[in-house]
Design an enzyme around this catalytic site. Structure first.
Site, mmCIF file in Angstrom:
data_model
loop_
_atom_site.group_PDB
_atom_site.id
_atom_site.type_symbol
_atom_site.label_atom_id
_atom_site.label_comp_id
_atom_site.label_asym_id
_atom_site.label_seq_id
_atom_site.Cartn_x
_atom_site.Cartn_y
_atom_site.Cartn_z
ATOM 1 N N LYS A 78 -9.031 -6.207 -6.102
ATOM 2 C CA LYS A 78 -8.408 -7.573 -5.345
ATOM 3 C C LYS A 78 -9.215 -8.754 -5.886
ATOM 4 C CE LYS A 78 -6.106 -5.464 -1.611
ATOM 5 N NZ LYS A 78 -6.017 -4.804 -0.281
ATOM 6 N N GLN A 85 -8.289 -5.910 5.423
ATOM 7 C CA GLN A 85 -8.009 -4.522 4.852
ATOM 8 C C GLN A 85 -7.672 -3.485 6.156
ATOM 9 O OE1 GLN A 85 -7.543 -3.812 1.493
ATOM 10 N NE2 GLN A 85 -6.976 -1.578 1.830
ATOM 11 N N ASP A 122 -0.346 -10.534 3.461
ATOM 12 C CA ASP A 122 0.065 -9.290 3.748
ATOM 13 C C ASP A 122 1.565 -9.174 4.439
ATOM 14 O OD1 ASP A 122 -1.292 -7.093 2.588
ATOM 15 O OD2 ASP A 122 -3.049 -7.283 4.315
HETATM 16 N N1 GUN Z 1 -4.333 -0.727 3.442
HETATM 17 C C1 GUN Z 1 -3.444 0.149 2.758
HETATM 18 N N2 GUN Z 1 -2.501 -0.544 2.312
HETATM 19 C C2 GUN Z 1 -2.887 -2.024 2.622
HETATM 20 C C3 GUN Z 1 -2.285 -3.244 2.636
HETATM 21 O O1 GUN Z 1 -1.222 -3.407 1.717
HETATM 22 N N3 GUN Z 1 -2.835 -4.179 2.904
HETATM 23 C C4 GUN Z 1 -3.940 -4.315 3.642
HETATM 24 N N4 GUN Z 1 -4.667 -5.264 4.354
HETATM 25 N N5 GUN Z 1 -4.549 -2.888 4.073
HETATM 26 C C5 GUN Z 1 -3.842 -1.816 3.494
#
Ligand code: GUN
Length: 294
Positions: free
Chosen positions: A54, A98, A121
């Site tokens: 990311k 996350q 998100d």
């Molecule tokens: N963990 C697994 N998928 C995601 C996601 O799309 N966003 C976040 N923040 N954590 C995750």
């Protein structure tokens, strides 16, 4: 018949390039550089890999990346204090925490503490509610990526029978809302569904998001259907080596489907590309600029 392979890697690269071009334009025309803060608590290996990708792709798109790595032992109050600082920071337009979080932290409380305008998100209840009621919202990245991939095959999803397998807040539920907004006829299947194979055989579009390796079999697929595989499962092969497989038995399904996403290089790369798009959208909205047309 052998299915057309939907190249998520190439489609994601195109989207990242389009986001990058728009970031350049914003920077020249409005002196605005979108900033994304990513917060990782603990050292989950898969999460660490995602977070690194990311950060790299954020910088490549011309945005600012702010990385916060906190120890596994971090308390809820400490994380909430960081969120409050990021909410107030004008250089930060998107905040991603996350998941999963360590067990001493209430994830819902943390997600609810995000400024909904920076919730790239789309997990804040405000954004989930706005999506469900058809209001403009920040929408979870993986479902947005799934819809974009399906639309490379079907110009319109209207009237198609779509099956969503999985009902998570991250993928299944928002995907259902997006499909309804596209006028698809939506069926939702989950762990208690009685005859998943029969539901699958009726579907023109199958979205598999259950996290069970190769659960969806080739003979469940309607001939010519489009299959979008959200699963990323690490399994140990007969040679003892690890490999990634989706929730769909790919080789079998590709014999029957009209189009299918591979794993890896399918949905996965789209998630980060859509995160960059959400960060761009959030930056424009916060600055009072029009929605980008990417
Ligand atoms: N963990 C697994 N998928 C995601 C996601 O799309 N966003 C976040 N923040 N954590 C995750």
């Amino acid at each position: 018949m052998s299915a057309r392979v939907i190249d998520g890697q190439a489609i994601a690269a195109e989207l990242r390039a389009a986001v990058g071009a728009e970031v350049q334009r914003l920077s020249r025309a409005h002196a605005l550089t979108p900033g994304l803060a990513v917060v990782l608590v603990g050292e989950d290996p898969a999460s660490s890999v995602y977070v690194r990708s990311k950060a790299k792709q954020t910088v490549e798109a011309g945005m600012r990346s702010f990385d916060y790595r906190l120890p596994e032992s971090t308390g809820e109050a400490e994380l909430l204090a960081l969120i409050a600082r990021l909410n107030a920071d004008p250089a930060v337009h998107g905040i991603l925490v996350q998941l999963p979080l360590p067990k001493q932290i209430d994830a819902q409380k943390v997600l609810g503490a995000l400024d909904p305008a920076k919730d790239v998100d789309g997990f804040h209840p405000m954004n989930a509610g706005r999506l469900a009621t058809g209001l403009p919202a920040l929408v979870p990245c993986t479902p947005v990526g799934c819809i974009r991939l399906a639309k490379t095959v079907h110009a319109s999803l209207a009237g198609l029978d779509a099956l969503v397998i999985g009902r998570s807040n991250i993928v299944g539920k928002p995907l259902i809302q997006l499909l309804l907004a596209e006028n698809a006829t939506v069926t939702v299947a989950h762990s208690r569904t009685r005859d998943l194979g029969a539901a699958c055989r009726r579907a023109d579009l199958v979205f598999a998001a259950v996290g069970r390796p190769e659960m969806v079999r080739g003979d469940w697929i309607k001939p010519g259907a489009t299959v979008i595989d959200v699963g990323i499962n690490r399994v140990t092969g007969e040679n003892g080596k690890n490999r990634l497989v989706g929730d769909v038995a790919y080789a079998e399904a590709a014999e029957v489907a009209g189009a299918i996403t591979p794993v890896p290089r399918g949905v996965g790369p789209m998630t980060i590309a859509c995160l960059l798009l959400n960060t761009l959208r959030a930056a424009c909205a916060i600055a009072g600029l029009p929605e980008p047309t990417v």
